[in-house]
Design an enzyme around this catalytic site. Structure first.
Site, short mmCIF file in Angstrom:
data_model
loop_
_atom_site.label_atom_id
_atom_site.label_comp_id
_atom_site.label_asym_id
_atom_site.label_seq_id
_atom_site.Cartn_x
_atom_site.Cartn_y
_atom_site.Cartn_z
CB CYS A 1 -0.94 0.01 1.21
SG CYS A 1 -0.12 -0.32 2.76
N GLY B 1 -1.56 0.89 -5.03
CA GLY B 1 -2.83 0.32 -4.60
C GLY B 1 -4.00 0.92 -5.33
CG ASN C 1 3.83 0.53 2.96
OD1 ASN C 1 4.85 1.08 2.60
ND2 ASN C 1 3.43 -0.60 2.44
N GLY C 2 3.01 -2.20 5.16
CA GLY C 2 3.90 -3.28 5.57
C GLY C 2 3.12 -4.43 6.16
CB CYS D 1 11.62 -3.99 -0.06
SG CYS D 1 10.91 -5.00 -1.38
CE1 TYR E 1 5.76 -5.41 -11.84
CE2 TYR E 1 4.97 -5.14 -9.59
CZ TYR E 1 4.72 -5.40 -10.92
OH TYR E 1 3.45 -5.64 -11.35
CG ASP F 1 9.25 -5.77 -14.18
OD1 ASP F 1 8.87 -6.71 -13.48
OD2 ASP F 1 8.47 -5.09 -14.87
#
Length: 575
Positions: free
Chosen positions: A68, A100, A177-178, A352, A358, A462
């Site tokens: 998100c 999102g 977010n996570g 990450c 991507y 990708d």
């Protein structure tokens, strides 16, 4: 020669993945849609029977979806502020729409009442949710927003973020977010303190954990930085949070820096930033490599966002990233760091790496470099590792385009577009007849036949997840007259699921665990197929970084590629 040099084989190749099956029993968000919970799938080398709440969710055609996006804004100086906070947040969320598309929400506060927030949430795209009538309700001097990715389950408005609760100390809003990797033990702890939980939600769990007194106790009302610090020590991974109280916003990033979060400064109307090379003040560079944009201008407000890509469109300038473990307080008086929660000793940052590959928009800035530049270097490295004789280099639009330009520059083979993307194919696209399915029509693309006919093509993408989309594209190019189609992937093979907020499928679904490059090339109809190596990806990402892992920052999570999870695997995971 420009670009990163080809790396020597490194320890990443020899790391062994956990032999345990991977799947986390996760809390899902109760009042907001938590993509992290629904998108994470952890499964490893052992035989795994997944029966948790994430089972069967996030089933999308690409096989890869993000968690998100979060956004926050606050006006500085006298209130009511001249900054239209609701509009700023809405435009900020539009810039994060790629993170999102299922639902979104905005919550604002006028800074007067601790009991009342203005809120609007809904399903669908941001431009359809926040019409004029909705925006009129979102008055305030500060606010936070959230956009959620699409899943195949829990697609209900009740799951929209931000999540709001009313406490004895006033209203509290949280956007997340996570995905918490140790939610099971944290849930037991919260329940053991006499707090009731109505859902299996990370958001509810975070919010209720924040409502608990820290171990040190409190004397003059709630000490929110201490409460946030306590939560971060209980749950070290994985999240970026924006937490709103009556008149403050707290921006929080987990100690490993796994999820992105950055700060921006809203400048007065008419301000423009001109870099003055002769000025030492303007030439000053922060730790993360960001120049102090608009340093001479007084801020009209501050924003915090998962990505910096929307800052220019709202009159803001990128300032810096929120550091791993940092707790930043945003108020009418400005911003200040309240605390930094350290990682365990010997542990590096674990940002990450798939944000570069991507997820992130190409114009976002991470670790002092633009995502586009990192993808360009990935293409250069790919050309060095996997050269091929060809007439043209092209890409699968659009996330493969930057890498394709890098490949073309490094190899000397000209870049030329061969695919035309249909931007109006949505999720409701009519199901094709049996005949069309048998033709393998790639409904999202058309072929530029004049560029394709008789050509040997290097096609850059990708990533490959399930391997069910590249085959129809190759067939489309062959039908258009391509002589050869060589596939080059600007990332290593995906082999392991993620339990930190990315919807990577189970090991059984990942095509790289079923076929080597020769068999996969034959399976999808390519003349050859090669991936970028893990060492090559890491080298390309580090090439333009302003900080290195030796500085304690700049480390990256490669768990989905190597099975080496930051912090190891949680003990309470439901594998």
């Amino acid at each position: 020669m420009d670009g990163p040099s080809r790396p020597n084989p490194c320890s990443l190749q020899s790391r062994t993945a956990p032999s345990v099956g991977a799947k986390i029993d996760r809390l899902t968000i109760d009042d907001r849609p938590e993509m992290c919970q629904s998108d994470c799938q952890c499964d490893s080398q052992g035989e795994v029977k997944i029966k948790s709440k994430r089972f069967g969710r996030g089933a999308v055609e690409s096989g890869l979806t993000h968690e998100c996006g979060v956004f926050g804004a606050i006006g500085t100086g006298e209130w009511p502020t001249q900054v239209d906070v609701g509009q700023v947040i809405c435009l900020g969320l539009v810039a994060l729409q790629h993170r999102g598309q299922e639902s979104a929400g905005i919550v604002t506060s006028e800074g007067k009442s601790a009991r009342t927030f203005n809120s609007h949430k809904g399903m669908g795209l941001i431009n359809n949710i926040f019409n004029d009538e909705a925006m009129k309700k979102l008055k305030g001097n500060l606010g936070i927003g959230h956009t959620r990715y699409s899943t195949s389950a829990a697609s209900e408005e009740v799951n929209c973020q931000p999540f709001v609760v009313h406490t004895a100390h006033g209203a509290l809003a949280v956007a997340h977010n996570g995905e918490l990797v140790n939610c099971s033990s944290l849930r037991k702890m919260v329940l053991g303190r006499g707090v009731g939980l109505s859902t299996h939600s990370d958001s509810e769990l975070i919010t209720q954990a924040l409502c608990l007194n820290p171990p040190e106790g409190e004397t003059n009302g709630p000490d929110w930085p201490a409460r946030i610090n306590h939560l971060m020590r209980l749950a070290p991974l994985s999240y970026s949070l924006v937490i709103m109280l009556k008149d403050k916003i707290y921006a929080v990033r987990d100690p490993y820096g796994n999820r992105p979060l950055c700060l921006g400064k809203i400048l007065p109307l008419g301000s423009s930033y001109v870099y003055k090379e002769s000025s030492a003040q303007h030439a000053e560079v922060l730790l993360n490599g960001c120049a102090k944009n608009g340093i001479d201008d007084k801020a009209e407000g501050w924003v915090v966002s998962s990505e910096s890509c929307g800052f220019l469109s709202i009159g803001a300038r990128y300032v810096r990233e929120v550091l791993p473990g940092e707790i930043i307080e945003m108020s009418r008086h400005g911003i200040r760091t309240m605390d930094v929660v350290e990682r365990p000793q010997s542990k590096q940052q674990a940002f990450c790496i798939f944000e570069y590959v991507y997820f992130a928009r190409a114009d976002s800035i991470f670790e002092g470099q633009m995502v586009y530049s990192a993808r360009l270097q990935c293409g250069r490295m790919l050309a060095r590792e996997s050269p091929i004789d060809a007439d043209i280099v092209s890409s699968v639009p659009e996330s493969g385009t930057a890498a394709a330009h890098g490949y073309a520059r490094q190899s000397g083979i000209p870049f030329m577009e061969v695919l035309c993307k249909n931007r109006y194919v949505g999720r409701t696209f009519i199901q094709p007849s049996t005949r069309l399915r048998q033709l393998g029509v790639a409904k999202k693309f058309g072929a530029l036949s004049e560029n394709v006919r008789g050509k040997r093509i290097v096609l850059i993408d990708d990533s490959i997840v399930r391997g069910n989309t590249i085959g129809p594209i190759i067939k489309l190019l062959r039908d258009a007259g391509a002589a050869e189609v060589h596939i080059r992937i600007a990332s290593p093979p995906l082999k392991f699921p993620c339990y930190m907020g990315i919807n990577i499928p189970t090991r059984e679904e990942l095509i790289a665990n079923k076929m080597d490059t020769f068999k996969l090339a034959e399976h999808v109809g390519a003349d050859s197929l090669e991936y970028l190596s893990v060492e090559g990806l890491v080298s390309a990402i580090h090439y333009n970084m302003k900080a290195t892992p030796s500085d304690g920052v700049g480390g990256h999570c490669t768990a989905c590629l190597t099975g080496d999870y930051p912090g190891g695997l949680p003990e309470d995971v439901d594998w």
